[in-house]
Design a protein around this motif. Sequence first.
Motif, PDB file in Angstrom:
ATOM      1  N   LEU A 140      38.581  38.542  68.255  1.00 14.41           N
ATOM      2  CA  LEU A 140      37.257  38.816  67.696  1.00 14.41           C
ATOM      3  C   LEU A 140      36.235  37.858  68.310  1.00 14.41           C
ATOM      4  O   LEU A 140      36.575  36.718  68.616  1.00 14.41           O
ATOM      5  N   GLU A 141      35.035  38.362  68.501  1.00 16.42           N
ATOM      6  CA  GLU A 141      33.971  37.491  69.018  1.00 16.42           C
ATOM      7  C   GLU A 141      32.745  37.607  68.130  1.00 16.42           C
ATOM      8  O   GLU A 141      32.414  38.696  67.667  1.00 16.42           O
ATOM      9  N   LEU A 142      32.116  36.464  67.912  1.00 12.80           N
ATOM     10  CA  LEU A 142      30.919  36.427  67.077  1.00 12.80           C
ATOM     11  C   LEU A 142      29.784  35.883  67.948  1.00 12.80           C
ATOM     12  O   LEU A 142      29.904  34.802  68.523  1.00 12.80           O
ATOM     13  N   PHE A 143      28.725  36.686  68.060  1.00 11.32           N
ATOM     14  CA  PHE A 143      27.638  36.313  68.966  1.00 11.32           C
ATOM     15  C   PHE A 143      26.480  35.671  68.202  1.00 11.32           C
ATOM     16  O   PHE A 143      26.301  35.935  67.007  1.00 11.32           O
ATOM     17  N   PRO A 144      25.691  34.844  68.884  1.00 11.49           N
ATOM     18  CA  PRO A 144      24.587  34.165  68.211  1.00 11.49           C
ATOM     19  C   PRO A 144      23.653  35.146  67.491  1.00 11.49           C
ATOM     20  O   PRO A 144      23.280  36.175  68.055  1.00 11.49           O
ATOM     21  N   GLN A 145      23.323  34.784  66.267  1.00 11.29           N
ATOM     22  CA  GLN A 145      22.428  35.546  65.383  1.00 11.29           C
ATOM     23  C   GLN A 145      22.948  36.935  65.018  1.00 11.29           C
ATOM     24  O   GLN A 145      22.222  37.757  64.485  1.00 11.29           O
ATOM     25  N   GLN A 146      24.213  37.153  65.324  1.00 11.35           N
ATOM     26  CA  GLN A 146      24.830  38.415  64.907  1.00 11.35           C
ATOM     27  C   GLN A 146      25.272  38.250  63.445  1.00 11.35           C
ATOM     28  O   GLN A 146      25.537  37.136  62.993  1.00 11.35           O
ATOM     29  N   SER A 147      25.305  39.346  62.712  1.00 16.24           N
ATOM     30  CA  SER A 147      25.940  39.276  61.396  1.00 16.24           C
ATOM     31  C   SER A 147      27.110  40.249  61.389  1.00 16.24           C
ATOM     32  O   SER A 147      26.920  41.458  61.499  1.00 16.24           O
ATOM     33  N   LEU A 148      28.260  39.657  61.331  1.00 14.33           N
ATOM     34  CA  LEU A 148      29.496  40.436  61.422  1.00 14.33           C
ATOM     35  C   LEU A 148      30.221  40.397  60.080  1.00 14.33           C
ATOM     36  O   LEU A 148      30.355  39.331  59.470  1.00 14.33           O
ATOM     37  N   ALA A 149      30.664  41.573  59.642  1.00 14.74           N
ATOM     38  CA  ALA A 149      31.450  41.614  58.404  1.00 14.74           C
ATOM     39  C   ALA A 149      32.866  42.030  58.745  1.00 14.74           C
ATOM     40  O   ALA A 149      33.073  42.974  59.522  1.00 14.74           O
ATOM     41  N   ILE A 150      33.821  41.317  58.193  1.00 18.15           N
ATOM     42  CA  ILE A 150      35.215  41.732  58.349  1.00 18.15           C
ATOM     43  C   ILE A 150      35.582  42.482  57.080  1.00 18.15           C
ATOM     44  O   ILE A 150      35.551  41.934  55.978  1.00 18.15           O
ATOM     45  N   LEU A 151      35.866  43.755  57.277  1.00 18.33           N
ATOM     46  CA  LEU A 151      36.102  44.653  56.155  1.00 18.33           C
ATOM     47  C   LEU A 151      37.611  44.885  56.038  1.00 18.33           C
ATOM     48  O   LEU A 151      38.307  45.007  57.048  1.00 18.33           O
ATOM     49  N   GLY A 152      38.096  44.952  54.832  1.00 22.14           N
ATOM     50  CA  GLY A 152      39.523  45.232  54.668  1.00 22.14           C
ATOM     51  C   GLY A 152      39.894  45.285  53.206  1.00 22.14           C
ATOM     52  O   GLY A 152      39.171  44.753  52.354  1.00 22.14           O
ATOM     53  N   ALA A 153      41.006  45.929  52.942  1.00 26.40           N
ATOM     54  CA  ALA A 153      41.472  46.073  51.562  1.00 26.40           C
ATOM     55  C   ALA A 153      41.949  44.722  51.032  1.00 26.40           C
ATOM     56  O   ALA A 153      42.177  43.785  51.812  1.00 26.40           O
ATOM     57  N   SER A 154      42.126  44.629  49.721  1.00 30.96           N
ATOM     58  CA  SER A 154      42.673  43.397  49.131  1.00 30.96           C
ATOM     59  C   SER A 154      44.061  43.150  49.716  1.00 30.96           C
ATOM     60  O   SER A 154      44.852  44.082  49.852  1.00 30.96           O
ATOM     61  N   GLY A 155      44.322  41.913  50.085  1.00 30.87           N
ATOM     62  CA  GLY A 155      45.629  41.558  50.631  1.00 30.87           C
ATOM     63  C   GLY A 155      45.777  41.871  52.111  1.00 30.87           C
ATOM     64  O   GLY A 155      46.865  41.741  52.667  1.00 30.87           O
ATOM     65  N   SER A 156      44.676  42.256  52.758  1.00 29.50           N
ATOM     66  CA  SER A 156      44.792  42.594  54.189  1.00 29.50           C
ATOM     67  C   SER A 156      44.726  41.346  55.073  1.00 29.50           C
ATOM     68  O   SER A 156      44.916  41.444  56.279  1.00 29.50           O
ATOM     69  N   GLY A 157      44.451  40.202  54.496  1.00 32.50           N
ATOM     70  CA  GLY A 157      44.455  38.946  55.261  1.00 32.50           C
ATOM     71  C   GLY A 157      43.069  38.456  55.645  1.00 32.50           C
ATOM     72  O   GLY A 157      42.941  37.569  56.485  1.00 32.50           O
ATOM     73  N   LYS A 158      42.033  38.999  55.013  1.00 35.62           N
ATOM     74  CA  LYS A 158      40.652  38.609  55.364  1.00 35.62           C
ATOM     75  C   LYS A 158      40.418  37.125  55.066  1.00 35.62           C
ATOM     76  O   LYS A 158      39.923  36.385  55.903  1.00 35.62           O
ATOM     77  N   SER A 159      40.792  36.728  53.838  1.00 33.33           N
ATOM     78  CA  SER A 159      40.548  35.330  53.456  1.00 33.33           C
ATOM     79  C   SER A 159      41.424  34.382  54.263  1.00 33.33           C
ATOM     80  O   SER A 159      40.999  33.264  54.585  1.00 33.33           O
ATOM     81  N   VAL A 160      42.647  34.834  54.598  1.00 40.51           N
ATOM     82  CA  VAL A 160      43.535  33.995  55.429  1.00 40.51           C
ATOM     83  C   VAL A 160      42.880  33.773  56.786  1.00 40.51           C
ATOM     84  O   VAL A 160      42.872  32.651  57.318  1.00 40.51           O
ATOM     85  N   LEU A 161      42.276  34.845  57.327  1.00 40.51           N
ATOM     86  CA  LEU A 161      41.606  34.735  58.623  1.00 40.51           C
ATOM     87  C   LEU A 161      40.480  33.697  58.562  1.00 40.51           C
ATOM     88  O   LEU A 161      40.357  32.850  59.461  1.00 40.51           O
ATOM     89  N   LEU A 162      39.712  33.733  57.493  1.00 45.02           N
ATOM     90  CA  LEU A 162      38.616  32.772  57.334  1.00 45.02           C
ATOM     91  C   LEU A 162      39.169  31.346  57.229  1.00 45.02           C
ATOM     92  O   LEU A 162      38.619  30.404  57.805  1.00 45.02           O
TER      93      LEU A 162
END
Lengths: 257, 265
Positions: free
Chosen positions: A29-51
């Motif tokens: 994944l890449e995050l670019f300057p001044q971009q707003s990116l949302a990581i979408l996923g179901a509960s338990g999909s690992g979103k918070s782990v990724l953060l």
Amino acid sequence: MSSTENPILSLKNLHKSFEDHHVLQGIDLELFPQQSLAILGASGSGKSVLLKLILGLMPADKGSLALNGQKFEPTRQKDSRKLYARCGVLFQHSALFDSLPVWHNIAFSLIMNHKLPQHHAKQKAISLLEDVGLDTSCADLFPVALSGGMKKRVGLARALATNPDILFCDEPTTGLDPIMSNTIDHLIHSLAKKHQTTVLSITHNIISLPLLASHVAMLFQGRIIWYDSIDKLHKSKNPIVQQFIQGKQKKSSPASP
Amino acid sequence: MLPRDPLGLILQGLALLGRPVLQSLLALGDMVSFTLNVLLRTFLPPFYPRIILQHAVEIGFFSLPVVGLTAFFAGMVLALQGHTGFARFSAEAAVPRIVALTLTRELGPVLTGLIVAGRMSSAIAAEIASMKVTEQINALITLSIKPLHYLVVPRVIAAVIVLPILVSISDIIGIMGGTLISVYQLDFHPDTYLQNTWNFIEPLDVISGLVKASAFGFLIAIMGCYQGLRCEEGAQGVGRATTLAVVAASVSILFANFILTSLFF
């Protein structure tokens, strides 16, 4: 996931397992300057782990991260310090310090890291309180006296106190009613625009997306299965994305009627 | 009937015994490494004097009523029991000495240590564990603050400084309790009683008690912080951390008391 600009943050082949459970299986994944990116996923999909992996709160099993093109190991103190100096975090349940009044929560980093005198720090905290739409009389209250929405606002003010380059938001609208959710989304959107902050949000709230993100990455079974601009989300032909948007269960799912 | 594989059964039995032993050794190693880490960071910046002061007030000042009351009753009981025992040898004059010696060397530090362990170890563990569960520790980390420096070191320093002060006060109150009972119930003359006490106590008696108090303060803070930071998720984890902190602090105080008494004997 490409742009002519250099990414401010990039993740390459990130893996994380808990015993036999492979939560993340190669995240790029890449995050670019001044971009707003949302990581979408179901509960338990690992979103918070990724953060947590990005923030160095948990070590990754495999993979690498880069901040402004320079590789960094977020669990290493020297590297994490560089990241923390440039980011603000809005936690899922705000994570305000119970023992400190609201103004001190907001000005915490200014006092502890920037050694700002307490009265200056308090003035800055009060101006941030106004930015997030809270009455200045809240400054001397303790977090226990605040509602969920007020806590989120204070959490947002704390995250923005040091004018960070990147704002990480972990489920910013969890536990809030639709009106308050909308208010918080608007606040994140307008403040990020005002301060030209890059935003990475973790969410499962489809309604929040248009305000929270210009781009969306869909996380499913430990992988990013779809990435594009928010305008293309509803037109996506990806069955998983469609299923998530429509809130329907798979027909093969044992829980389905 | 003979087991089919006696060697296998023996190995299985050994594994059953070995697993908890290994786990305990791992936990002990983790605790020792945590303690050494804290000791090292105590001498490294940043320092938070204001937070140390806040914890000193919390641990010391607010423990004073219960510590004082306990010492007062302990002093009175010691005088009564001492009198009962020494009267059998017509050695009642030894009561002030035994009250003073027992309080300064043993009961003062141990009772104070155990009371503060019950009061503060649990409070420290509960506070830090709830901070962990509610992601406040993660928030601290992302705000570039090291939890060991901010949460643990100030509590340890405060406890190490405050416990000897508490013990000194508890010694005085305990001796006052003993004096009160000796004068009003055992017919001692107050001046003679206090003179006897004063003449008998040696500096080492008081110093050994104060050194013990500092060591107990260290153990109380370390156990509370360690259990708080290592707590598992959820309310149950917070409860378990609190219980473990009190048990670990109390047992380690008694163990350390034996070691320190052997050194000062």
